[in-house]
Design a protein around this motif. Structure first.
Motif, PDB file in Angstrom:
ATOM      1  N   LYS A 494       0.829  -1.280  -0.019  1.00  0.00           N
ATOM      2  CA  LYS A 494      -0.056  -0.181  -0.070  1.00  0.00           C
ATOM      3  C   LYS A 494       0.930   1.311  -0.057  1.00  0.00           C
ATOM      4  O   LYS A 494       0.303   2.490  -0.162  1.00  0.00           O
ATOM      5  N   TYR A 496       3.058   1.687  -2.367  1.00  0.00           N
ATOM      6  CA  TYR A 496       3.068   1.973  -3.859  1.00  0.00           C
ATOM      7  C   TYR A 496       1.985   2.009  -4.491  1.00  0.00           C
ATOM      8  O   TYR A 496       1.851   2.488  -5.674  1.00  0.00           O
ATOM      9  N   TYR A 497       0.682   0.969  -4.224  1.00  0.00           N
ATOM     10  CA  TYR A 497      -0.388   1.015  -4.852  1.00  0.00           C
ATOM     11  C   TYR A 497      -1.293   1.870  -3.946  1.00  0.00           C
ATOM     12  O   TYR A 497      -1.831   1.310  -2.787  1.00  0.00           O
ATOM     13  N   LYS A 498      -2.018   3.002  -4.338  1.00  0.00           N
ATOM     14  CA  LYS A 498      -2.950   3.707  -3.765  1.00  0.00           C
ATOM     15  C   LYS A 498      -4.283   3.435  -3.966  1.00  0.00           C
ATOM     16  O   LYS A 498      -5.069   3.924  -3.318  1.00  0.00           O
ATOM     17  N   ASP A 502      -4.551   1.041  -9.590  1.00  0.00           N
ATOM     18  CA  ASP A 502      -2.945   0.659  -9.852  1.00  0.00           C
ATOM     19  C   ASP A 502      -2.556  -0.681 -10.045  1.00  0.00           C
ATOM     20  O   ASP A 502      -1.538  -1.016 -10.747  1.00  0.00           O
TER      21      ASP A 502
END
Length: 678
Positions: A494, A496-498, A502
């Motif tokens: 989380k 890097y991936y919001k 994504d």
């Protein structure tokens, strides 16, 4: 033109003697402003650079390129034979920057190392970087190629897919076994062979005449002859039940909701073995009857032969266990042959009839354990996910950085198994009743990928009720570790991936899961075994990563760490039986001894168990990260929190163990390697 001084700290791996290089190493720095330095040869006068385990410092003066984005290396070899170099990382000091460039790979001719921040591909704006990543991934598809599609008779037929290495020395260099591990495994094999030879010689002088004679086997040079205290109770039903819950095969049984049609066990067989006034039907309804049914796995499979050509035997067995509500768990009936009521034995039978029935059950149990829950679940399936990961994710990808430490060694250790254990004429197939590869192929055909998800597995098998099934320490500890691993992976992901999009837009992630499912699992028959071919959201990505990390670390350890403890005393867990199943009244002590493995079989069984369970002194355990793949502070903080959380979990296990007659220590975090290593 403004000149800048760049200080480079370059670390050569300590893991490989051949990782040092005498080739001429040149470097070029490429900056964020698209400019680059000239090529510079890295060589210090009167110094042997790039030696094993050494960090070398170099200074170069060149134009200002802005913050360095990636480093290019070129090796000029001094002979026709290429002198490869194992480089861990590079740290560059310039202006006000201190940047890390992790590699942990081999440089053959040319290599590019990108600055260490984790980057999901759709958010990269640098065309130069996108081009570099594209070239890396194209090269990875060649480096980590799949084995060619197999045909019947090939080692990979109807199995999870793996690389095409001919032997241990031909796995991709990035996955090469560290020297210390290779030396350790070679040494343990030699220790095993020496002790086996001694036992054979002793066996001619002192043949086995009673069951306790097996206690003296395989102890001597560098191997302790001590047996754990519970072995003294090996014949007792409660100890057999305890080993089913907390031994080497702790998730093989299921709660029984109805008996299979071919299981002819009735209430008459188990009366007086249940709580007062209860019938078999009552206790099935209450959820207190558990079944370990191996008959559907083993029925119809050819049996192996001994080294002398005589046949080996394995019962197509179904066993019922009873959780009586007072914390005890014990076998109450064993059927050795489907649809044959005469092959049913219970504790009400004569001692040796019941003892021998339990031995036939344990024979099947050890074989299913070794080849299904240990090899297939803990080795073969995670390896396929690892190969797909190395093929599809670039080194800059945060998921690569996250899962690589847990999947680093699995390919090479599986190649070791393919070299010496899995082929048809291996010593394993002269001592275990069923060909392991044939069993794994048979079970893999109908495998459900969802079984690797621990919470789903426990629920599906009916093993998740703490009130119905007490003292199930494997479940408790594995569940705690699953949650801890899931928390750690989720936190990093989380960063890097919001948003879910994504994940959907990440081409590398989508190609990884698709390659894993379609080329790795479905390659024999088009069946992906329930593995998804795409990931739709963050939760699915977290579950995939948790599944692979947990399977290769915790679940593998659950089926690995207990092997030698339980298998060292052959009557407790015989891998092969030399006589067919008995009829009621036939069993005597001599019949038991004639059925169990002889000294030659026993020493081979014990030797293989010893070799795979002895880990090297420098083993990396869960929560340890010798590879510094993440360079940003936020994920590094999560890794530290993960180690702290594991300590809390481990302390709770130790407190619980203080109250147990036989502590369950196989899943203590400090005993769980970070990934499959043996």
């Amino acid at each position: 033109m403004t000149k800048v001084t760049y200080k480079l700290l370059i670390k050569t791996s300590k893991l490989y003697a051949e990782g040092a290089t005498d080739s001429n190493v040149s470097v070029q720095l490429v900056g964020e402003n698209k400019s680059h330095t000239d090529w510079h040869t890295l060589d210090k006068f009167w110094r042997d650079d790039f030696e094993q385990g050494r960090t070398d410092e170099f200074t170069i003066n060149d134009k200002k390129v802005g913050r360095v984005l990636f480093v290019r290396f070129h090796l000029k070899h001094g002979s026709k034979e290429k002198d490869l170099w194992a480089c861990d990382n590079v740290i560059i000091h310039h202006d006000n920057y201190v940047d890390e460039f992790p590699l942990y790979d081999w440089v053959v001719d040319n290599s590019v190392i990108v600055r260490g921040e984790g980057l999901i591909p759709q958010k990269i704006t640098s065309e130069e970087l996108l081009k570099t990543i594209k070239e890396e991934r194209e090269n990875n598809l060649r480096r980590f190629a799949w084995i060619e599609k197999a045909k019947p008779g090939d080692p990979g037929w109807m199995m999870p897919r793996f690389p095409p290495a001919k032997d241990l020395l031909n796995v991709p260099h990035q996955l090469k076994m560290a020297d210390a591990r290779f030396e350790h495994m070679s040494e343990m094999r030699n220790v095993s062979k020496f002790n086996a030879l001694v036992e054979k010689l002793q066996g001619y002088l002192f043949p086995i005449k009673k069951l306790d004679d097996y206690k003296n086997l395989f102890s001597g040079f560098r191997i302790s002859g001590d047996l754990l205290p519970f072995i003294e109770k090996w014949e007792e039903d409660e100890e057999q039940g305890r080993q089913m819950l907390n031994g080497a095969n702790p998730f093989a049984m299921s709660r029984c909701t109805r008996l299979p049609e071919y299981c002819k066990i009735t209430n008459t067989h188990v009366e007086r073995l249940l709580n007062d006034g209860k019938t078999l039907k009552d206790e099935i309804k209450e959820g207190r009857i558990y079944i370990a049914d191996y008959s559907y796995m083993t029925k119809g499979l050819p049996r192996n032969k001994q080294y002398n050509g005589d046949p080996l035997y394995c019962a197509d067995v179904t066993a019922l266990f009873y959780s009586s509500g007072d914390g005890k768990f014990r076998p109450i009936a064993i059927q050795l042959e489907p649809d044959n009521a005469d092959s049913i034995f219970t504790p009400k039978d004569e001692r040796y009839d019941w003892m021998l029935a339990k031995m036939y059950f344990r024979c099947a149990d050890t074989i299913v354990h070794q080849w299904i829950y240990h090899f297939l679940w803990g080795h073969a399936l995670p390896e396929t996910g690892a190969v797909a990961m190395f093929r599809n994710l670039s080194r800059t990808h945060p998921i690569y950085k996250l899962v690589r430490p847990h999947l680093q060694n699995i390919v090479v250790i599986n190649q070791f198994a393919r070299d010496i254990l899995i082929f048809d004429n291996s010593t394993s197939n002269y001592t275990r009743s069923i060909n392991g590869a044939a069993l794994a192929r048979h079970v893999f055909k109908d495998f459900d990928f969802d079984n690797l998800v621990l919470p789903n597995l426990l629920k599906k098998k009916g093993l998740d009720d703490y009130n119905l099934l007490q003292n199930y320490h494997y479940r408790d500890d594995a569940t705690a570790l699953w949650s801890t691993i899931e928390k750690y992976l989720s936190k990093v992901i989380k960063i890097y991936y919001k948003a879910d999009e994504d994940v959907r837009d990440d081409e590398q992630i989508q190609s990884w899961i698709n390659d894993f499912a379609t080329e790795g699992l479905a390659w024999p028959d088009g069946n992906t075994k329930g593995c998804p071919t795409s990931l739709k959201n963050i939760d699915e990505l977290v579950q995939l990563c948790t599944t692979l990390v947990f399977s290769s670390s915790v679940q593998h350890s659950a089926t690995h760490n207990a092997i030698f403890d339980l298998y060292k005393f052959i009557p407790n867990a015989p891998g092969g039986m030399r006589l067919p199943i008995h009829k009621r009244g036939e069993a005597t002590l001599q019949r038991v001894l004639d059925s169990l493995p002889d000294i030659t079989m026993a020493t081979i069984l014990l030797g293989s168990s010893f070799v795979v369970t002895e880990l090297p002194e420098d083993e990396v355990y869960l929560g340890e990260f010798p590879m510094n793949l993440f360079t940003e502070e936020e994920p590094k903080k999560v890794l530290k929190e993960f180690a702290d959380d594991l300590k809390v979990v481990g302390d709770k296990m130790k407190e619980r163990n203080k109250k147990l007659e036989y502590p369950y220590e196989y899943l203590l975090p400090e005993k769980v390697p970070t990934g499959t290593t043996a």
